[in-house]
Motif scaffolding. Structure first.
Motif, short mmCIF file in Angstrom:
data_model
loop_
_atom_site.label_atom_id
_atom_site.label_comp_id
_atom_site.label_asym_id
_atom_site.label_seq_id
_atom_site.Cartn_x
_atom_site.Cartn_y
_atom_site.Cartn_z
N ILE A 127 0.83 -1.20 0.00
CA ILE A 127 0.00 0.00 0.00
C ILE A 127 0.87 1.25 0.00
CG2 ILE A 127 -1.56 1.37 1.45
CD1 ILE A 127 -3.03 -1.30 2.03
N TYR A 128 1.95 1.19 0.77
CA TYR A 128 2.89 2.32 0.79
C TYR A 128 3.38 2.61 -0.64
CZ TYR A 128 7.82 3.58 0.48
OH TYR A 128 9.01 4.09 0.08
N ARG A 129 3.77 1.60 -1.38
CA ARG A 129 4.22 1.81 -2.76
C ARG A 129 3.11 2.43 -3.60
NH1 ARG A 129 9.59 2.00 -2.81
NH2 ARG A 129 10.52 0.13 -1.99
N HIS A 130 1.90 1.95 -3.41
CA HIS A 130 0.75 2.45 -4.15
C HIS A 130 0.52 3.94 -3.83
CE1 HIS A 130 -3.22 2.17 -6.07
NE2 HIS A 130 -3.67 2.87 -5.05
N ILE A 131 0.52 4.29 -2.57
CA ILE A 131 0.29 5.68 -2.17
C ILE A 131 1.44 6.57 -2.64
CG2 ILE A 131 0.15 7.23 -0.16
CD1 ILE A 131 -1.43 4.99 1.24
N ARG A 132 2.65 6.06 -2.56
CA ARG A 132 3.81 6.83 -3.01
C ARG A 132 3.66 7.20 -4.47
NH1 ARG A 132 9.01 5.47 -5.30
NH2 ARG A 132 10.62 6.85 -4.51
N GLU A 133 3.27 6.25 -5.31
CA GLU A 133 3.06 6.53 -6.73
C GLU A 133 1.98 7.60 -6.92
OE1 GLU A 133 2.23 2.81 -8.64
OE2 GLU A 133 4.18 1.97 -8.07
N PHE A 134 0.90 7.48 -6.15
CA PHE A 134 -0.19 8.46 -6.25
C PHE A 134 0.30 9.85 -5.86
CE2 PHE A 134 -3.58 10.85 -4.11
CZ PHE A 134 -4.47 10.99 -5.17
N LEU A 135 1.03 9.95 -4.75
CA LEU A 135 1.51 11.25 -4.29
C LEU A 135 2.53 11.85 -5.24
CD1 LEU A 135 1.77 10.70 -0.43
CD2 LEU A 135 0.03 11.99 -1.69
N GLU A 136 3.31 11.02 -5.90
CA GLU A 136 4.27 11.52 -6.88
C GLU A 136 3.56 12.17 -8.06
OE1 GLU A 136 6.70 8.14 -7.82
OE2 GLU A 136 8.16 8.65 -6.26
N GLU A 137 2.37 11.67 -8.39
CA GLU A 137 1.60 12.22 -9.50
C GLU A 137 0.76 13.43 -9.10
OE1 GLU A 137 -0.74 8.92 -10.81
OE2 GLU A 137 1.00 7.78 -11.48
N GLN B 128 11.80 10.95 -1.66
CA GLN B 128 12.75 10.67 -0.59
C GLN B 128 12.12 10.92 0.78
OE1 GLN B 128 15.80 13.33 -2.19
NE2 GLN B 128 17.21 11.59 -2.29
N LEU B 129 11.36 11.99 0.91
CA LEU B 129 10.71 12.29 2.19
C LEU B 129 9.64 11.25 2.53
CD1 LEU B 129 10.37 16.17 1.85
CD2 LEU B 129 11.92 14.93 3.37
N ILE B 130 8.87 10.85 1.53
CA ILE B 130 7.82 9.84 1.75
C ILE B 130 8.46 8.51 2.14
CG2 ILE B 130 6.05 8.46 0.58
CD1 ILE B 130 5.43 11.04 -1.07
N ASP B 131 9.51 8.11 1.42
CA ASP B 131 10.19 6.85 1.72
C ASP B 131 10.73 6.84 3.15
OD1 ASP B 131 9.72 5.98 -0.85
OD2 ASP B 131 11.77 6.27 -1.55
N ALA B 132 11.46 7.90 3.51
CA ALA B 132 12.06 7.96 4.85
C ALA B 132 10.99 7.95 5.93
CB ALA B 132 12.94 9.20 4.97
N THR B 133 9.91 8.69 5.70
CA THR B 133 8.83 8.74 6.69
C THR B 133 8.22 7.36 6.90
OG1 THR B 133 8.33 11.04 6.13
CG2 THR B 133 6.59 9.78 7.22
N PHE B 134 7.86 6.70 5.82
CA PHE B 134 7.19 5.41 5.94
C PHE B 134 8.10 4.34 6.52
CE2 PHE B 134 5.87 1.25 4.46
CZ PHE B 134 4.58 1.22 4.95
N ILE B 135 9.28 4.18 5.95
CA ILE B 135 10.17 3.11 6.38
C ILE B 135 10.59 3.31 7.84
CG2 ILE B 135 12.41 2.00 6.00
CD1 ILE B 135 10.15 1.30 3.93
N ASN B 136 10.92 4.53 8.22
CA ASN B 136 11.32 4.77 9.61
C ASN B 136 10.15 4.57 10.57
OD1 ASN B 136 14.06 5.24 9.18
ND2 ASN B 136 13.65 7.33 8.54
N PHE B 137 8.96 4.94 10.15
CA PHE B 137 7.77 4.69 10.98
C PHE B 137 7.60 3.18 11.20
CE2 PHE B 137 3.34 3.35 11.06
CZ PHE B 137 2.91 3.98 12.23
N MET B 138 7.65 2.43 10.11
CA MET B 138 7.45 0.98 10.21
C MET B 138 8.52 0.34 11.08
SD MET B 138 4.67 0.23 8.63
CE MET B 138 4.76 -1.51 8.28
N ARG B 139 9.77 0.76 10.91
CA ARG B 139 10.84 0.22 11.75
C ARG B 139 10.61 0.54 13.23
NH1 ARG B 139 15.37 2.21 7.61
NH2 ARG B 139 15.66 0.29 6.42
N GLY B 140 10.07 1.71 13.48
CA GLY B 140 9.85 2.14 14.86
C GLY B 140 8.80 1.35 15.60
N ILE B 141 7.80 0.84 14.89
CA ILE B 141 6.73 0.08 15.56
C ILE B 141 6.95 -1.43 15.47
CG2 ILE B 141 5.04 1.93 15.22
CD1 ILE B 141 3.72 0.14 13.04
#
Length: 176
Positions: free
Chosen positions: A58-68, A147-160
């Motif tokens: 879903i993260y990949r899906h949303i990332r693509e949407f936000l990029e557009e 880059q901001l979206i990737d860092a936000t999502f991946i770091n969030f997921m790692r944190g929980i």
């Protein structure tokens, strides 16, 4: 409306036969986007072996949407069509609640730490993501939106995540 008609390859008159004004066009478009996301998310969850896999897809899906999506779109939506923006926000509240349920299920799968408050985690994450899409507040740092979206999502997921969850994330990232 000229630009929309041109992009669709139809006359402006035809466009106005379907959508009597800009407000209706934007409202219908926002509703369509929310419905498409809901269908896409259901498909992703049904095809995933666990909630972490689904969240990463879903993260990949949303990332693509936000990029557009143009960064100023949501700012303009709030400024020009506040009632449509309120409806959009109501959908975001539903997404937060759904995201909290996904995190809760990932706990039962051993992928999220037991002490994580799922609803608070979902609120924090969605608020952070909203700040990235509503205006280019961080352009002086020279990072791309991706880059901001990737860092936000991946770091969030790692944190929980539990150790198993972190391993799942790292394996997912290696495959990308």
């Amino acid at each position: 409306m000229d630009m929309v008609a041109r992009e669709c390859g139809i006359s402006k008159r035809t466009l106005y036969e379907v959508f009597p004004d800009k407000r209706t066009l934007i409202s219908e478009m926002m509703q369509m986007v929310h419905e498409e996301h809901k269908r896409d998310f259901e498909t992703i969850f049904n095809a995933s072996s666990n909630n972490f896999e689904a969240l990463l897809k879903i993260y990949r899906h949303i990332r693509e949407f936000l990029e557009e999506t143009t960064l100023t779109f949501y700012d303009d939506l709030q400024r020009l069509y506040p009632e449509i923006h309120r409806d959009h926000r109501a959908n975001e509240v539903a997404h937060i609640r759904g995201f909290a349920q996904v995190i809760e299920t990932a706990k039962s799968q051993g992928l999220v730490k037991e002490e994580v408050n799922s609803e608070i985690a979902a609120i924090i994450f969605m608020s952070t993501m909203s700040s990235l899409k509503e205006g280019n507040k961080y352009e002086e740092f020279n990072y791309t939106k991706s880059q901001l979206i990737d860092a936000t999502f991946i770091n969030f997921m790692r944190g929980i995540a539990t150790i198993d969850g972190i391993n799942y994330i790292e394996n997912f990232l290696l495959k990308q």
